[in-house]
Design a protein around this motif. Structure first.
Motif, PDB file in Angstrom:
ATOM      1  N   ILE A  72      96.743   1.479  -6.147  1.00 37.08           N
ATOM      2  CA  ILE A  72      95.850   0.312  -6.001  1.00 37.08           C
ATOM      3  C   ILE A  72      94.749   0.676  -5.009  1.00 37.08           C
ATOM      4  CG2 ILE A  72      95.720  -2.135  -5.348  1.00 37.08           C
ATOM      5  CD1 ILE A  72      98.758  -2.232  -5.702  1.00 37.08           C
ATOM      6  N   ASP A  73      93.490   0.372  -5.388  1.00 39.57           N
ATOM      7  CA  ASP A  73      92.356   0.721  -4.523  1.00 39.57           C
ATOM      8  C   ASP A  73      91.960  -0.397  -3.553  1.00 39.57           C
ATOM      9  OD1 ASP A  73      91.758   3.338  -5.685  1.00 39.57           O
ATOM     10  OD2 ASP A  73      91.376   2.167  -7.498  1.00 39.57           O
ATOM     11  N   ALA A  74      92.242  -1.647  -3.942  1.00 38.20           N
ATOM     12  CA  ALA A  74      91.868  -2.776  -3.081  1.00 38.20           C
ATOM     13  C   ALA A  74      92.677  -3.994  -3.497  1.00 38.20           C
ATOM     14  CB  ALA A  74      90.380  -3.083  -3.220  1.00 38.20           C
ATOM     15  N   VAL A  75      92.727  -4.979  -2.610  1.00 39.62           N
ATOM     16  CA  VAL A  75      93.442  -6.208  -2.936  1.00 39.62           C
ATOM     17  C   VAL A  75      92.508  -7.405  -2.719  1.00 39.62           C
ATOM     18  CG1 VAL A  75      94.607  -6.153  -0.674  1.00 39.62           C
ATOM     19  CG2 VAL A  75      95.524  -7.585  -2.462  1.00 39.62           C
ATOM     20  N   ALA A  76      92.576  -8.361  -3.658  1.00 33.02           N
ATOM     21  CA  ALA A  76      91.771  -9.590  -3.552  1.00 33.02           C
ATOM     22  C   ALA A  76      92.726 -10.768  -3.617  1.00 33.02           C
ATOM     23  CB  ALA A  76      90.775  -9.667  -4.701  1.00 33.02           C
ATOM     24  N   VAL A  77      92.452 -11.794  -2.805  1.00 33.84           N
ATOM     25  CA  VAL A  77      93.393 -12.918  -2.743  1.00 33.84           C
ATOM     26  C   VAL A  77      92.622 -14.229  -2.541  1.00 33.84           C
ATOM     27  CG1 VAL A  77      93.754 -12.540  -0.237  1.00 33.84           C
ATOM     28  CG2 VAL A  77      95.459 -13.807  -1.546  1.00 33.84           C
ATOM     29  N   THR A  78      93.145 -15.306  -3.118  1.00 34.35           N
ATOM     30  CA  THR A  78      92.547 -16.626  -2.875  1.00 34.35           C
ATOM     31  C   THR A  78      92.865 -17.051  -1.452  1.00 34.35           C
ATOM     32  OG1 THR A  78      92.761 -17.306  -5.177  1.00 34.35           O
ATOM     33  CG2 THR A  78      92.566 -19.057  -3.552  1.00 34.35           C
ATOM     34  N   ALA A  79      91.810 -17.339  -0.669  1.00 31.37           N
ATOM     35  CA  ALA A  79      92.011 -17.722   0.734  1.00 31.37           C
ATOM     36  C   ALA A  79      91.867 -19.235   0.946  1.00 31.37           C
ATOM     37  CB  ALA A  79      91.017 -16.988   1.618  1.00 31.37           C
ATOM     38  N   TYR A  80      91.070 -19.922   0.105  1.00 33.99           N
ATOM     39  CA  TYR A  80      90.775 -21.351   0.215  1.00 33.99           C
ATOM     40  C   TYR A  80      90.014 -21.758  -1.037  1.00 33.99           C
ATOM     41  CZ  TYR A  80      86.443 -19.096   1.484  1.00 33.99           C
ATOM     42  OH  TYR A  80      85.352 -18.261   1.455  1.00 33.99           O
ATOM     43  N   PRO A  81      89.863 -23.004  -1.383  1.00 33.87           N
ATOM     44  CA  PRO A  81      90.682 -24.121  -0.924  1.00 33.87           C
ATOM     45  C   PRO A  81      91.992 -24.147  -1.716  1.00 33.87           C
ATOM     46  CG  PRO A  81      89.010 -24.893  -2.469  1.00 33.87           C
ATOM     47  CD  PRO A  81      88.825 -23.418  -2.332  1.00 33.87           C
ATOM     48  N   GLY A  82      92.942 -24.940  -1.206  1.00 33.86           N
ATOM     49  CA  GLY A  82      94.238 -25.031  -1.892  1.00 33.86           C
ATOM     50  C   GLY A  82      95.261 -25.631  -0.949  1.00 33.86           C
ATOM     51  N   LEU A  83      96.523 -25.584  -1.359  1.00 37.08           N
ATOM     52  CA  LEU A  83      97.595 -26.108  -0.518  1.00 37.08           C
ATOM     53  C   LEU A  83      97.875 -25.076   0.575  1.00 37.08           C
ATOM     54  CD1 LEU A  83      99.948 -27.169  -3.474  1.00 37.08           C
ATOM     55  CD2 LEU A  83      98.412 -28.649  -2.153  1.00 37.08           C
ATOM     56  N   GLU A  84      97.844 -25.524   1.838  1.00 38.54           N
ATOM     57  CA  GLU A  84      97.922 -24.585   2.970  1.00 38.54           C
ATOM     58  C   GLU A  84      99.126 -23.648   2.880  1.00 38.54           C
ATOM     59  OE1 GLU A  84      95.758 -24.006   5.440  1.00 38.54           O
ATOM     60  OE2 GLU A  84      94.364 -25.494   4.635  1.00 38.54           O
ATOM     61  N   GLY A  85     100.298 -24.230   2.687  1.00 36.35           N
ATOM     62  CA  GLY A  85     101.526 -23.418   2.665  1.00 36.35           C
ATOM     63  C   GLY A  85     101.517 -22.411   1.526  1.00 36.35           C
ATOM     64  N   SER A  86     100.983 -22.825   0.386  1.00 32.88           N
ATOM     65  CA  SER A  86     100.934 -21.947  -0.789  1.00 32.88           C
ATOM     66  C   SER A  86      99.941 -20.813  -0.572  1.00 32.88           C
ATOM     67  CB  SER A  86     100.533 -22.751  -2.025  1.00 32.88           C
ATOM     68  OG  SER A  86     101.538 -23.664  -2.339  1.00 32.88           O
ATOM     69  N   LEU A  87      98.764 -21.151  -0.029  1.00 35.91           N
ATOM     70  CA  LEU A  87      97.750 -20.125   0.250  1.00 35.91           C
ATOM     71  C   LEU A  87      98.310 -19.069   1.196  1.00 35.91           C
ATOM     72  CD1 LEU A  87      94.668 -22.464   0.834  1.00 35.91           C
ATOM     73  CD2 LEU A  87      94.835 -20.753  -0.975  1.00 35.91           C
ATOM     74  N   LEU A  88      99.067 -19.540   2.173  1.00 34.87           N
ATOM     75  CA  LEU A  88      99.599 -18.648   3.204  1.00 34.87           C
ATOM     76  C   LEU A  88     100.510 -17.570   2.608  1.00 34.87           C
ATOM     77  CD1 LEU A  88      99.160 -18.664   6.236  1.00 34.87           C
ATOM     78  CD2 LEU A  88     101.304 -19.932   6.485  1.00 34.87           C
ATOM     79  N   VAL A  89     101.248 -17.929   1.555  1.00 32.98           N
ATOM     80  CA  VAL A  89     102.151 -16.955   0.930  1.00 32.98           C
ATOM     81  C   VAL A  89     101.341 -15.795   0.346  1.00 32.98           C
ATOM     82  CG1 VAL A  89     103.880 -16.597  -0.870  1.00 32.98           C
ATOM     83  CG2 VAL A  89     103.875 -18.735   0.424  1.00 32.98           C
ATOM     84  N   GLY A  90     100.293 -16.131  -0.424  1.00 33.05           N
ATOM     85  CA  GLY A  90      99.472 -15.086  -1.043  1.00 33.05           C
ATOM     86  C   GLY A  90      98.719 -14.277  -0.004  1.00 33.05           C
ATOM     87  N   LEU A  91      98.153 -14.997   0.982  1.00 27.41           N
ATOM     88  CA  LEU A  91      97.365 -14.322   2.020  1.00 27.41           C
ATOM     89  C   LEU A  91      98.210 -13.343   2.823  1.00 27.41           C
ATOM     90  CD1 LEU A  91      95.092 -17.113   3.507  1.00 27.41           C
ATOM     91  CD2 LEU A  91      94.335 -14.832   2.825  1.00 27.41           C
ATOM     92  N   THR A  92      99.409 -13.783   3.204  1.00 26.88           N
ATOM     93  CA  THR A  92     100.276 -12.922   4.021  1.00 26.88           C
ATOM     94  C   THR A  92     100.658 -11.671   3.237  1.00 26.88           C
ATOM     95  OG1 THR A  92     101.138 -14.904   5.037  1.00 26.88           O
ATOM     96  CG2 THR A  92     102.388 -12.893   5.419  1.00 26.88           C
ATOM     97  N   SER A  93     100.960 -11.876   1.967  1.00 27.83           N
ATOM     98  CA  SER A  93     101.347 -10.735   1.141  1.00 27.83           C
ATOM     99  C   SER A  93     100.165  -9.769   0.980  1.00 27.83           C
ATOM    100  CB  SER A  93     101.823 -11.282  -0.209  1.00 27.83           C
ATOM    101  OG  SER A  93     101.881 -10.262  -1.142  1.00 27.83           O
ATOM    102  N   ALA A  94      98.974 -10.309   0.708  1.00 24.79           N
ATOM    103  CA  ALA A  94      97.793  -9.456   0.493  1.00 24.79           C
ATOM    104  C   ALA A  94      97.414  -8.701   1.770  1.00 24.79           C
ATOM    105  CB  ALA A  94      96.621 -10.309   0.033  1.00 24.79           C
ATOM    106  N   ARG A  95      97.460  -9.401   2.908  1.00 24.25           N
ATOM    107  CA  ARG A  95      97.110  -8.745   4.183  1.00 24.25           C
ATOM    108  C   ARG A  95      98.127  -7.655   4.511  1.00 24.25           C
ATOM    109  NH1 ARG A  95      95.553 -14.278   7.503  1.00 24.25           N
ATOM    110  NH2 ARG A  95      93.565 -14.629   6.470  1.00 24.25           N
TER     111      ARG A  95
END
Ligand code: KG4
Ligand code: ZN
Length: 316
Positions: A72-95
């Motif tokens: 994988i060369d790069a990662v892209a993730v939805t950061a906002y807007p959305g449900l805070e707790g749900s966004l956090l799952v994707g963001l934490t994994s991507a980071r």
């Protein structure tokens, strides 16, 4: 460049691997059955389910693409807007992936990501008009160029997708309301009930709370009860017509006022086939409406990867 896209802003856990305009692999786990008994998304349940599913889906997407994490060369993730707790799952994994694999990360705006589903269709170059219609938004953009937009119309109260969900619930149709109302309306006359079509002066804004209340009052005070299947279907199709009409009218007016010759319609409600017909019927000859494939209208990670890829390329 292989980009891993991650989307967890609402009730779909989605992972995609995208290379240019090619979707190499795509995995979506829909939480619809989890939330359907509540007729809407329960935030706490959504984030817990994302936590359970996300890592598995990333692994499945890699296996389907026949690659490893290191490819994988790069990662892209939805950061906002959305449900805070749900966004956090994707963001934490991507980071975490970006840190461990030492690859760039792009955190993207979910609404702009819907516009980037255009990458997988044949769309002429900007300027153009973008219409994003989903469960949380009804927003009209003047697209000067990709990455440079003017918001010219917006949600004043309820978003259009939300009104489909709420009216479906009033009619006792299953969640999510959009597909249920579309199905109930098929082949049924749309003019039995004259529900109000919102028009906010000369503005391109959208309002749906009045329409939802009109359906409620019609059932509760006029009809007292829905007499049967036929009446239920006529309520659904009359509502659908009133809900879709302002989307078509405002977008065409915007295209004319801004001298744009195309309109790109995306987001969950863009999956609606009656909406596609109405755009075809009402668009003047010099204006053409484009839609993503139905699967790419509702939330997905391919659009997130495409949006991230655009910015990563721009910054390179
Ligand atoms: O884009 P999306 O998956 O999630 C958000 O970003 O909100 O949109 C979900 C919304 C829901 O309100 C759903 O009822 C609506 O899109 N929807 C539809 C159809 N399919 C999904 N609305 C009308 N007709 C459809 N066929
Ligand atoms: Zn969305």
């Amino acid at each position: 460049m292989k980009i891993l896209g991650i989307e967890t802003s609402c009730d779909e856990t989605a992972v995609s691997i995208v290379e240019g305009t090619n979707i190499v692999s795509e995995k979506i786990f829909s939480q619809v059955s989890l939330h359907s008994e509540y007729a809407g998304v329960v935030p706490e349940l959504a984030s817990r389910e994302h936590l359970r599913k996300l890592n598995l889906l990333i692994q499945e997407a890699l296996t389907e693409a026949g690659i490893n994490y290191e490819d994988i060369d790069a990662v892209a993730v939805t950061a906002y807007p959305g449900l805070e707790g749900s966004l956090l799952v994707g963001l934490t994994s991507a980071r975490t992936l970006s840190y461990l694999l030492n690859i760039p990360i792009k955190e993207v705006d979910h609404i702009e990501a819907h516009l980037f589903s255009h990458v997988f269709t044949q769309l002429p170059p900007p300027p153009g008009i973008g219409l994003v219609i989903s469960g949380g938004h009804s927003r009209l953009f003047y697209i000067k160029k990709w990455g440079d937009y003017e918001i010219i119309g917006d949600t004043r109260d309820d978003a259009v997708g939300e009104s489909f969900d709420k009216v479906a619930s009033l009619l006792g149709l299953p969640y999510p309301g959009g597909p249920s109302i579309e199905k109930a309306s098929r082949g049924v006359r749309e003019n039995r009930f004259n529900f109000p079509v919102s028009k906010l002066g000369n503005s391109y804004d959208f309002s749906y709370s009045g329409l939802k209340t009109a359906v409620l009052y019609k059932i509760k005070y006029d009809l007292k009860e829905i007499s049967g299947e036929k009446e239920l279907k006529e309520l659904a199709s009359s509502f659908q017509k009133a809900a879709l009409t302002p989307l078509v009218k405002n977008s065409i007016k915007a295209a004319e006022d801004y001298s744009a010759d195309w309109i790109f319609v995306c987001g969950g409600v863009a999956a609606n086939s009656r909406l596609r017909e109405l755009f075809d019927e009402k668009s003047p000859e010099n204006i053409k409406a484009y839609f993503p494939g139905v699967r790419l209208c509702t939330d997905n990670a391919s659009m997130v990867a495409a949006c991230g890829g655009f910015y990563l390329k721009k910054e390179a």
